[in-house]
Scaffold this motif. Structure first.
Motif, short mmCIF file in Angstrom:
data_model
loop_
_atom_site.label_atom_id
_atom_site.label_comp_id
_atom_site.label_asym_id
_atom_site.label_seq_id
_atom_site.Cartn_x
_atom_site.Cartn_y
_atom_site.Cartn_z
N ARG A 1 2.23 8.77 -5.25
CA ARG A 1 3.45 8.16 -4.71
C ARG A 1 4.02 9.00 -3.56
NH1 ARG A 1 8.47 6.75 -8.45
NH2 ARG A 1 7.33 4.83 -8.84
N PRO B 1 7.23 1.24 -13.88
CA PRO B 1 5.82 0.85 -13.98
C PRO B 1 5.22 1.47 -15.25
CG PRO B 1 6.31 1.61 -11.76
CD PRO B 1 7.52 1.93 -12.60
N ALA B 2 4.12 0.91 -15.72
CA ALA B 2 3.54 1.32 -16.99
C ALA B 2 3.31 2.83 -17.07
CB ALA B 2 2.21 0.59 -17.21
N PHE B 3 3.97 3.45 -18.02
CA PHE B 3 3.80 4.88 -18.33
C PHE B 3 4.12 5.82 -17.17
CE2 PHE B 3 1.02 2.38 -21.05
CZ PHE B 3 1.70 2.59 -22.24
N TYR B 4 5.03 5.40 -16.30
CA TYR B 4 5.58 6.36 -15.34
C TYR B 4 6.70 7.04 -16.13
CZ TYR B 4 3.17 4.45 -11.20
OH TYR B 4 2.24 4.05 -10.28
N THR B 5 6.31 7.82 -17.12
CA THR B 5 7.33 8.35 -18.02
C THR B 5 8.18 9.42 -17.36
OG1 THR B 5 5.60 9.71 -19.00
CG2 THR B 5 6.20 7.73 -20.19
N PHE B 6 7.77 9.86 -16.15
CA PHE B 6 8.65 10.79 -15.42
C PHE B 6 9.89 10.07 -14.92
CE2 PHE B 6 7.70 9.45 -11.02
CZ PHE B 6 6.51 8.76 -11.20
N GLU B 7 9.85 8.74 -14.95
CA GLU B 7 11.02 7.96 -14.52
C GLU B 7 11.83 7.45 -15.70
OE1 GLU B 7 10.04 6.12 -10.31
OE2 GLU B 7 9.08 5.00 -11.91
N ASN C 1 1.16 11.05 -15.33
CA ASN C 1 2.37 11.20 -14.51
C ASN C 1 2.08 12.00 -13.24
OD1 ASN C 1 4.40 9.81 -15.87
ND2 ASN C 1 4.85 11.52 -17.22
N PRO D 1 10.33 15.57 -8.17
CA PRO D 1 9.52 14.37 -8.43
C PRO D 1 10.22 13.12 -7.90
CG PRO D 1 9.66 15.73 -10.40
CD PRO D 1 10.59 16.34 -9.38
N PRO D 2 9.45 12.24 -7.27
CA PRO D 2 10.02 11.07 -6.60
C PRO D 2 10.38 9.96 -7.59
CG PRO D 2 7.64 11.06 -6.40
CD PRO D 2 7.99 12.27 -7.19
N VAL D 3 11.57 9.99 -8.10
CA VAL D 3 12.00 8.98 -9.07
C VAL D 3 12.66 7.83 -8.32
CG1 VAL D 3 13.59 8.54 -10.97
CG2 VAL D 3 12.25 10.65 -10.92
N GLU D 4 12.29 6.62 -8.72
CA GLU D 4 12.87 5.46 -8.07
C GLU D 4 13.80 4.72 -9.01
OE1 GLU D 4 9.85 3.00 -6.15
OE2 GLU D 4 9.45 4.75 -4.87
N ARG E 1 1.83 22.22 -5.01
CA ARG E 1 2.30 21.90 -3.66
C ARG E 1 2.50 23.16 -2.82
NH1 ARG E 1 6.79 20.39 -1.18
NH2 ARG E 1 6.72 18.57 0.20
N GLU F 1 12.59 22.40 -1.78
CA GLU F 1 12.07 22.42 -3.15
C GLU F 1 11.51 21.06 -3.53
OE1 GLU F 1 12.42 24.70 -6.99
OE2 GLU F 1 11.65 24.94 -4.96
N PHE F 2 10.40 21.05 -4.28
CA PHE F 2 9.79 19.78 -4.68
C PHE F 2 10.56 19.13 -5.82
CE2 PHE F 2 6.91 17.54 -7.60
CZ PHE F 2 6.63 16.46 -6.77
N ILE G 1 2.67 10.73 -9.53
CA ILE G 1 3.67 11.37 -8.67
C ILE G 1 3.05 11.80 -7.35
CG2 ILE G 1 5.09 13.46 -8.42
CD1 ILE G 1 5.67 13.25 -11.46
N LYS H 1 4.84 21.79 -8.70
CA LYS H 1 5.53 22.65 -7.75
C LYS H 1 4.57 23.70 -7.21
CE LYS H 1 9.95 22.76 -8.90
NZ LYS H 1 11.10 23.14 -9.74
N ARG I 1 6.14 8.25 0.26
CA ARG I 1 7.17 9.17 0.79
C ARG I 1 6.68 9.97 1.99
NH1 ARG I 1 11.44 9.68 -3.51
NH2 ARG I 1 11.13 7.65 -4.47
N ARG J 1 -5.97 5.26 -12.38
CA ARG J 1 -4.82 6.02 -11.90
C ARG J 1 -5.22 7.01 -10.83
NH1 ARG J 1 0.18 5.40 -15.05
NH2 ARG J 1 0.36 3.21 -14.59
N TYR K 1 14.92 1.00 -10.18
CA TYR K 1 14.43 -0.37 -10.12
C TYR K 1 15.55 -1.33 -10.51
CZ TYR K 1 10.01 2.16 -10.28
OH TYR K 1 8.99 3.03 -10.02
#
Ligand code: B12
Ligand code: SF4
Lengths: 467, 342
Positions: A259, B42-48, A252, B6-9, A221, B3-4, A256, A218, A264, A306, B11
């Protein structure tokens, strides 16, 4: 984001099919432009005022999701970023991760010079290219402007590699910028506390600026937004490399950001990423040096995979850097084309009418491996490079890209029959199953060579007689 | 500026979970089982979403003396030729989650050992260690089928991973004996997603999806790793977007890393020592593919195994909620200890 089609580009071209760009027509040019094989600047008519608007729209349309930023000047300048896609298979990655090695303003002068020399000299020949390191990061551990100025000046005098000037103290940064004012270094870094001053510095000295906000996207950005408002355009992002228990968050954050940029259309995150594997050195007190280097090396590898566009490393050991230099080369090859070399007859040393004749595939890795084995053994020989569409020997045999017919044809075309008296062809051990057919088609005697070209010298010693 | 977030998708697809090994109550004799797969991101996109099962390492054990790089050999030379002792060392000393028994000696061009002898070797290993086993063949499609069938029947219910089933085998026959005797198939194809789909479809005629792991081929760092990486990354992304035929856990023959000369060769002094360079080659090959989505690594060097396990632990830990990033906040001015003035 929507994928670009050649028609989108074609629609804005002059459509005269004049051919000045070197293509048959505007559509062919549009295809190349979309595949990033040609830049729109090659269409001369587009530069006339009549097409100014179309040119502008094309520029915008073709703008990469991650901005391309240039650091340094002259032929050693590095370009970073410029990524169009998040995943390699979606097109290709451009501008390989630049690797920087650190020095500090408290290291003795001889050590700084030694590290610079090593950084410049370390290189590795790999499939016809030389792999090298790219930059020097000068860190101020003293937090003393004079000291930093002295070191930066000395570094700039001793290398043409682009620099990263690292301090969070704007006074220190300014001293460094003055000392290396013509080198266009990367200023590292703007933080939540200093960004207004560092932004001014970056503008005044016309240098790209990194933003550092460890594990706080945050904030990162918001800082980018503030910098853009202050007309800083060449920005790099460091979301922090936190080793150990911070690894998951680190990866991560990188994913992020990328992505947001690529999928986006988030322009605030559309900038190159900086990874700092050397943070392991500050997280490993009491650990043996070898182990720290080992961890730094594999952290670097993960960051290359990555999305990192720049890495700052401390270890200068070849064994830690070589795997990363090769990984970076591998990941940044264009998946759309095999890496091939020109087929045809190559000579090594001073071959005569009795010298051995061998063949290999035109896959770059295969060719350069075989060539270096022959060269380093100082053998006089002919090597026929068969067009296997850039595929390695056993894949090509299995996939019928390497057949007896192809070998026979290549042999004939090469003119080798008039250069040697004998009729003996050494074939790669992995192409052994083609031997009978090759003999039938060419009337040459086939000698099945070793499976690995490093055994060629030994093989020739034991098996090569022309009479 | 909003506000930001995180872009969670979301699947639509999910990788199937596959259980390797079976305990007594499950019809086998293993002391533990290992579940791989189940990913929804996807591998280790642990934010998702969290990684459902940490990727695991299987250590290679050969049933006879084989040429090994020096850096590997020094760790196993005492047990070479004794697969049971080798397996024990792999589990007890090198923390293998799984052991792969490579039945090299059945190769008609090597010792042409009989399926019966192969069963005996597996018996010794199964007695020596309680972890799940992977049964590796020699690469000869006909001989491997016979050996796999004999082993499958002799160890019915053990949920061994049969490595591997290839397109040039009688796939139907293999699928049948694997199903009948309660094992798991490793579906192996050379870096081609259409081939992988096709082979999996053939297996589906007799095997449920839960009994299939896939191997898309591993090339070493510097020797085509990028092909392996991109094939695997694509396979995983397509699995998540709903391609069931690719939604299987992935296995990697990471030991292939040692096929790269730079892993084992003596080189100019600036690249030495190879005792460190070699295992690092294996680690970098593994971690690259870990990030593409590999669930099971077949590996060799103990230090490389440890590194991969360490990374997996760091990437899947759930205990640390707030990472302390402060400790690197001042990295630009921190001194590297142990270095003269620097
Ligand atoms: C990367 C790779 C691919 C890549 C190829 C990339 C490329 N540009 O070549 C891709 C994914 C495209 C591919 C495709 C295929 N592959 Co493929 N591939 C590999 C892999 C992993 C590595 C190959 C490699 O790069 N080797 C390194 C180079 C340097 O080796 P090389 O060319 O053989 O050169 C060495 C020797 O031959 C020798 N040598 C070379 N020239 C000479 C000359 C002389 C005189 C001498 C003495 C020696 C010598 O020295 C060199 C150095 O050691 C191998 C498995 C493995 N780990 O080896 C499978 C492998 C080679 N592939 C295989 C197969 C079957 C295929 C396909 C047919 C699959 C398919 N049906 O699609 C296709 C065919 C492609 C085609 N259209 O022709 C099989 C071959 C099996 C066999 N022996 O029959 C292998 C062994 C994998 C396997 N076990 O299934 N493959
Ligand atoms: S130069 Fe421009 S106008 Fe001419 S053919 Fe090429 S794209 Fe078309």
């Amino acid at each position: 984001m929507k994928e670009l089609s050649p028609l989108d580009v074609y629609g804005l071209l002059p459509k005269t099919n004049c051919g000045e760009c070197g293509e048959r027509n505007c559509m062919a040019f549009a295809v190349k432009v979309v595949n990033r094989e040609a830049s729109i600047e090659k269409c001369m008519p587009l530069s006339s005022s009549e097409f100014a608007e179309a040119y502008k729209r094309l520029k915008k349309m073709l703008k990469p999701a991650v901005k391309e930023v240039v650091i340094g000047v002259g032929e050693n300048a590095v370009k970073v970023g410029g990524k169009l896609v998040m995943y390699r298979h979606e097109l290709a990655y451009f501008n390989p991760t630049a690797i920087a090695v650190d020095v500090t303003d408290e290291m003795p002068k001889n050590i700084v010079i030694e590290r610079i020399k090593k950084t410049e000299e370390l290189h590795f020949w790999y499939i016809g290219q030389v792999l090298k390191l790219d930059m020097i990061a000068v860190r101020s551990t003293s937090n003393n402007p004079e000291k930093f100025a002295t070191t930066t000046k000395m570094v700039a005098e001793n290398t043409n590699l682009p620099l990263i000037l690292c301090s969070f103290n704007p006074k220190v940064l300014e001293a460094g910028l003055k000392a290396a004012s013509t080198a266009k270094p990367l200023v590292y870094a703007a933080t939540k506390d200093n960004w207004e001053t560092t932004a001014k510095l970056a503008k005044r000295y016309d240098c790209p600026l990194a933003v550092f906000a460890p594990n706080n996207l945050k904030l990162l950005r918001n800082l980018v937004e503030s910098l853009l408002k202050n007309d800083v355009e060449d920005i790099l992002l460091d979301p922090g490399t936190v080793p150990g228990d911070g690894l998951a968050d680190t990866l991560n954050n990188f994913a992020i950001i990328r992505r947001c940029a690529c999928k986006r259309g988030d322009e605030l995150f559309g900038f190159p990423l900086i990874g700092v594997p050397m943070t392991v050195w500050f997280d490993s007190a009491g650990t043996a040096e070898e182990i720290v280097k080992w961890r730094e090396a594999y952290l670097a590898a993960m960051l290359i995979v990555r999305f990192a566009d720049i890495l700052i490393m401390h270890s200068l050991d070849g064994w830690t850097l070589l795997p990363n230099m090769i990984l970076r080369q591998n990941i940044y090859t264009d998946p759309r084309k095999p890496s091939a070399v020109q087929p045809g007859l190559k000579t090594f040393g001073a071959p005569d009418e009795n010298s051995p004749v061998m063949f290999t595939a035109n896959f770059a890795l295969t060719y350069y491996t075989v060539a270096s084995d022959i060269e380093s053994a100082k053998i006089n020989a002919y090597l026929l490079v068969v067009d296997t569409t850039g595929i390695a020997v056993d894949s090509a045999v299995a996939g019928r890209k390497l057949t007896a017919e192809k070998v026979a044809e290549a042999l004939k075309k090469s003119g080798i029959e008039s250069r040697v008296k004998h009729r003996k062809l050494i074939i790669p051990g992995k192409a052994a199953r083609l031997s009978r057919e090759i003999e039938e088609l060419t009337r040459w005697q086939v000698l099945i060579g070793p499976k690995d070209s490093s055994d060629i010298p030994k093989f020739l010693q034991e098996k090569w007689h022309t009479n | 500026m909003p506000e930001f977030v995180p872009p969670v998708e979301a699947y639509p697809g999910k990788v199937v979970e596959v259980k390797l090994g079976a305990t007594k109550s499950e019809g086998g004799t293993r002391g533990k089982t290992v579940i791989i797969g189940g990913e929804k991101t996807p591998a280790f996109y642990t934010f998702e979403g969290a990684t459902p099962h940490p990727p695991v390492v299987a250590i290679d054990v050969f049933d006879m003396e084989v040429p090994l790089p020096k850096a590997v050999k020094m760790h196993v030379k005492e047990v070479m030729g004794d697969p049971a002792a080798w397996a024990k060392l792999a589990v007890e000393k090198f923390s293998a989650d799984i052991v792969t028994v490579h039945l090299i000696s059945v190769d008609p061009l090597i010792k042409d050992a009989t399926p019966k002898e192969a069963v005996k070797t597996v018996e010794e290993v199964a007695q020596a260690v309680k972890v799940p086993l992977i049964i590796g063949g020699c690469g000869d499609p006909v001989k491997d089928m016979n050996v796999f069938q004999a082993v499958a029947e002799a160890f019915a219910g053990e949920r061994f991973l049969i490595s591997s089933i290839t397109r040039d085998m009688d796939v139907e026959r293999c699928a049948k004996f694997i199903k009948k005797n309660g094992h798991v198939a490793l579906s192996f194809t050379p870096m081609d997603l259409n081939m992988a789909r096709e082979l999996n479809r053939r297996l589906y005629n007799h095997l449920p999806r839960e009994d299939i792991v896939m191997d898309l081929t591993t090339a070493a760092l510097g020797y085509g790793l990028e092909y392996a990486f991109t094939t695997m990354e694509r396979a995983r992304l397509e699995a998540l977007t709903g391609d069931l035929e690719l939604a299987h856990p992935m296995s990697s023959g990471t030991t292939n890393a040692w096929a790269a000369r730079e892993a084992w060769m003596k080189m100019a002094p600036e690249w030495e020592p190879r005792e460190l360079r070699g295992p690092l080659w294996e680690v970098v090959t593994a971690l690259t593919l870990l990030l593409a989505g590999v669930d099971l690594f077949m590996m060799m060097h103990p230090a490389a195994v440890k590194a991969v396990n360490d990374v997996v632990r760091q990437l899947t830990k759930t205990s640390v909620v707030n990472v302390n990033a402060e400790r690197i906040a001042e990295w630009v001015s921190m001194k590297v200890y142990g270095e003269d003035g620097g």
